[in-house]
Scaffold this motif. Structure first.
Motif, short mmCIF file in Angstrom:
data_model
loop_
_atom_site.label_atom_id
_atom_site.label_comp_id
_atom_site.label_asym_id
_atom_site.label_seq_id
_atom_site.Cartn_x
_atom_site.Cartn_y
_atom_site.Cartn_z
N ALA A 200 0.82 -1.22 0.00
CA ALA A 200 0.00 0.00 0.00
C ALA A 200 0.85 1.27 0.00
O ALA A 200 0.42 2.31 -0.50
CB ALA A 200 -0.95 0.00 1.20
N TRP A 201 2.06 1.21 0.55
CA TRP A 201 2.92 2.39 0.63
C TRP A 201 3.57 2.72 -0.71
O TRP A 201 4.07 3.83 -0.92
CB TRP A 201 4.02 2.17 1.67
CG TRP A 201 4.98 1.08 1.31
CD1 TRP A 201 4.82 -0.26 1.52
CD2 TRP A 201 6.25 1.22 0.66
NE1 TRP A 201 5.89 -0.97 1.04
CE2 TRP A 201 6.79 -0.08 0.50
CE3 TRP A 201 6.98 2.30 0.18
CZ2 TRP A 201 8.03 -0.32 -0.10
CZ3 TRP A 201 8.21 2.08 -0.42
CH2 TRP A 201 8.72 0.77 -0.54
N LYS A 202 3.56 1.77 -1.64
CA LYS A 202 4.26 1.94 -2.91
C LYS A 202 3.42 2.75 -3.91
O LYS A 202 2.22 2.94 -3.76
CB LYS A 202 4.56 0.56 -3.53
CG LYS A 202 5.49 -0.31 -2.72
CD LYS A 202 5.70 -1.65 -3.42
CE LYS A 202 6.63 -2.56 -2.63
NZ LYS A 202 6.83 -3.87 -3.30
N ILE A 203 4.08 3.20 -4.97
CA ILE A 203 3.38 3.77 -6.11
C ILE A 203 2.50 2.68 -6.71
O ILE A 203 2.92 1.53 -6.85
CB ILE A 203 4.39 4.24 -7.18
CG1 ILE A 203 5.33 5.29 -6.61
CG2 ILE A 203 3.66 4.78 -8.41
CD1 ILE A 203 6.57 5.51 -7.46
N GLN A 204 1.27 3.02 -7.07
CA GLN A 204 0.35 2.07 -7.67
C GLN A 204 0.34 2.27 -9.19
O GLN A 204 0.54 3.39 -9.69
CB GLN A 204 -1.05 2.26 -7.11
CG GLN A 204 -1.14 2.10 -5.59
CD GLN A 204 -0.71 0.72 -5.11
OE1 GLN A 204 -1.18 -0.29 -5.62
NE2 GLN A 204 0.18 0.69 -4.12
N PRO A 205 0.09 1.20 -9.96
CA PRO A 205 0.00 1.36 -11.41
C PRO A 205 -0.97 2.44 -11.85
O PRO A 205 -0.72 3.17 -12.82
CB PRO A 205 -0.44 -0.03 -11.89
CG PRO A 205 0.14 -0.97 -10.87
CD PRO A 205 0.01 -0.23 -9.57
N ALA A 206 -2.07 2.59 -11.11
CA ALA A 206 -3.05 3.64 -11.44
C ALA A 206 -2.44 5.03 -11.31
O ALA A 206 -2.82 5.96 -12.04
CB ALA A 206 -4.27 3.51 -10.55
N ASP A 207 -1.51 5.20 -10.37
CA ASP A 207 -0.85 6.50 -10.20
C ASP A 207 -0.04 6.85 -11.45
O ASP A 207 -0.04 8.00 -11.91
CB ASP A 207 0.07 6.47 -8.98
CG ASP A 207 -0.66 6.15 -7.69
OD1 ASP A 207 -1.83 6.57 -7.56
OD2 ASP A 207 -0.06 5.48 -6.83
N LEU A 208 0.67 5.88 -11.97
CA LEU A 208 1.46 6.12 -13.18
C LEU A 208 0.54 6.32 -14.39
O LEU A 208 0.85 7.12 -15.28
CB LEU A 208 2.43 4.96 -13.41
CG LEU A 208 3.48 4.82 -12.31
CD1 LEU A 208 4.26 3.53 -12.46
CD2 LEU A 208 4.43 6.01 -12.31
N GLY A 209 -0.59 5.63 -14.39
CA GLY A 209 -1.57 5.85 -15.44
C GLY A 209 -2.06 7.29 -15.44
O GLY A 209 -2.21 7.92 -16.50
N GLN A 210 -2.29 7.84 -14.24
CA GLN A 210 -2.75 9.22 -14.14
C GLN A 210 -1.68 10.19 -14.62
O GLN A 210 -1.99 11.21 -15.25
CB GLN A 210 -3.14 9.54 -12.70
CG GLN A 210 -3.75 10.93 -12.52
CD GLN A 210 -5.01 11.11 -13.33
OE1 GLN A 210 -5.93 10.32 -13.23
NE2 GLN A 210 -5.05 12.15 -14.16
N ILE A 211 -0.42 9.89 -14.34
CA ILE A 211 0.66 10.74 -14.81
C ILE A 211 0.68 10.78 -16.34
O ILE A 211 0.84 11.84 -16.95
CB ILE A 211 2.01 10.26 -14.25
CG1 ILE A 211 2.09 10.56 -12.76
CG2 ILE A 211 3.18 10.92 -14.99
CD1 ILE A 211 3.30 9.96 -12.07
N VAL A 212 0.51 9.62 -16.97
CA VAL A 212 0.48 9.57 -18.44
C VAL A 212 -0.69 10.39 -18.97
O VAL A 212 -0.54 11.17 -19.93
CB VAL A 212 0.40 8.11 -18.93
CG1 VAL A 212 0.14 8.06 -20.44
CG2 VAL A 212 1.70 7.37 -18.60
N VAL A 213 -1.86 10.24 -18.38
CA VAL A 213 -3.02 11.03 -18.80
C VAL A 213 -2.73 12.52 -18.67
O VAL A 213 -3.02 13.31 -19.59
CB VAL A 213 -4.27 10.65 -17.97
CG1 VAL A 213 -5.41 11.65 -18.21
CG2 VAL A 213 -4.74 9.24 -18.33
N ASP A 214 -2.15 12.92 -17.56
CA ASP A 214 -1.83 14.33 -17.34
C ASP A 214 -0.83 14.85 -18.38
O ASP A 214 -0.96 15.98 -18.87
CB ASP A 214 -1.26 14.55 -15.94
CG ASP A 214 -2.30 14.35 -14.84
OD1 ASP A 214 -3.51 14.35 -15.15
OD2 ASP A 214 -1.90 14.17 -13.67
N LEU A 215 0.15 14.03 -18.74
CA LEU A 215 1.11 14.43 -19.76
C LEU A 215 0.41 14.66 -21.09
O LEU A 215 0.69 15.65 -21.79
CB LEU A 215 2.19 13.35 -19.92
CG LEU A 215 3.25 13.26 -18.84
CD1 LEU A 215 4.09 12.00 -19.03
CD2 LEU A 215 4.15 14.50 -18.84
#
Length: 235
Positions: A200-215
């Motif tokens: 739970a403390w780690k970066i989640q795949p969904a977090d990186l997905g959101q970064i890609v969307v934001d880019l």
């Protein structure tokens, strides 16, 4: 000025699980048409069911083989008519002291993590030029921070960072954006790990997905060319 990314077409290598699958889901939730590839077509079909949509294209391709990438891109074009976004995500890790690292493990990492990233760009660059597209490579904090028992992995990820930054300079005159994302600890299946509640403390795949969307939604005049991402806390 936020960009509308609905109906863009994205191709994600290593998209059958973990980070790649998280990015695929985030893009689809924002109206992007998605193709995912992996070496195992059965795993790709399972990923398609996980995404819960018939609109995702699954492909069997090994990024170590340039012809596989060419065929995959041809299928994306045949299915969706274009290609706007490429996520070079496929990667592996083999960890051992450098004096014990085998030739097979070294070659597997360089061929997949570094040469595979080149193959993916080489196979897609004409479409990216045509559509003023976006190329994103998934590197790692291991691409700037070396650590013991990771000589081969460090070498491959340092290479990905350098390759993508140089490609950015080569291609931006065509209107192509290039970014490398460098995550720290991610909750994924990388290196045989099974994600669990202790992640739970780690970066989640969904977090990186959101970064890609934001880019992709970012003002076209702005390019974050290298992004380091860390968990907020250390376990």
């Amino acid at each position: 000025m936020m960009q509308n990314i609905e109906n863009k077409v994205a191709y994600i290598t290593g998209g059958t699980k973990g980070i790649g699958l998280g990015i695929a889901r985030a893009l689809m939730e924002n109206g992007v048409k998605v193709a995912i590839s992996g070496r195992n077509i059965q795993a790709a079909e399972v990923a398609k069911q996980t995404l819960g949509s018939e609109n995702v294209l699954v492909l069997q391709a090994d990024v170590r083989n340039f012809e596989d990438e060419v065929r995959a891109v041809e299928q994306v074009i045949k299915t969706f008519g274009k290609l706007d976004v490429v996520i070079a995500n496929a990667g592996i890790g083999k960890f051992a002291p450098v004096d014990e690292l085998t030739l097979e493990d070294w070659n597997a990492m360089i061929d997949t993590n570094l040469t595979g990233v080149f193959h993916t760009l080489k196979a897609t660059v004409d479409q990216l030029k045509q559509n003023k597209g976006y190329y994103i490579s998934m590197a790692s904090l291991a691409g700037t921070n070396f650590f013991a028992q990771a000589a081969g992995y460090n070498a491959s990820k340092f290479g990905v960072v350098g390759f993508t930054q140089a490609a950015m300079l080569d291609l931006r005159s065509y209107g192509i954006k290039c970014t490398t994302i460098m995550p720290g600890s991610v909750s994924s299946e990388f290196n045989g790990h099974i994600p669990n509640e202790e992640d739970a403390w780690k970066i989640q795949p969904a977090d990186l997905g959101q970064i890609v969307v934001d880019l992709l939604k970012m003002n076209p005049n702005v390019l974050p060319s290298k992004i380091e991402v860390r968990p907020t806390k250390v376990k």
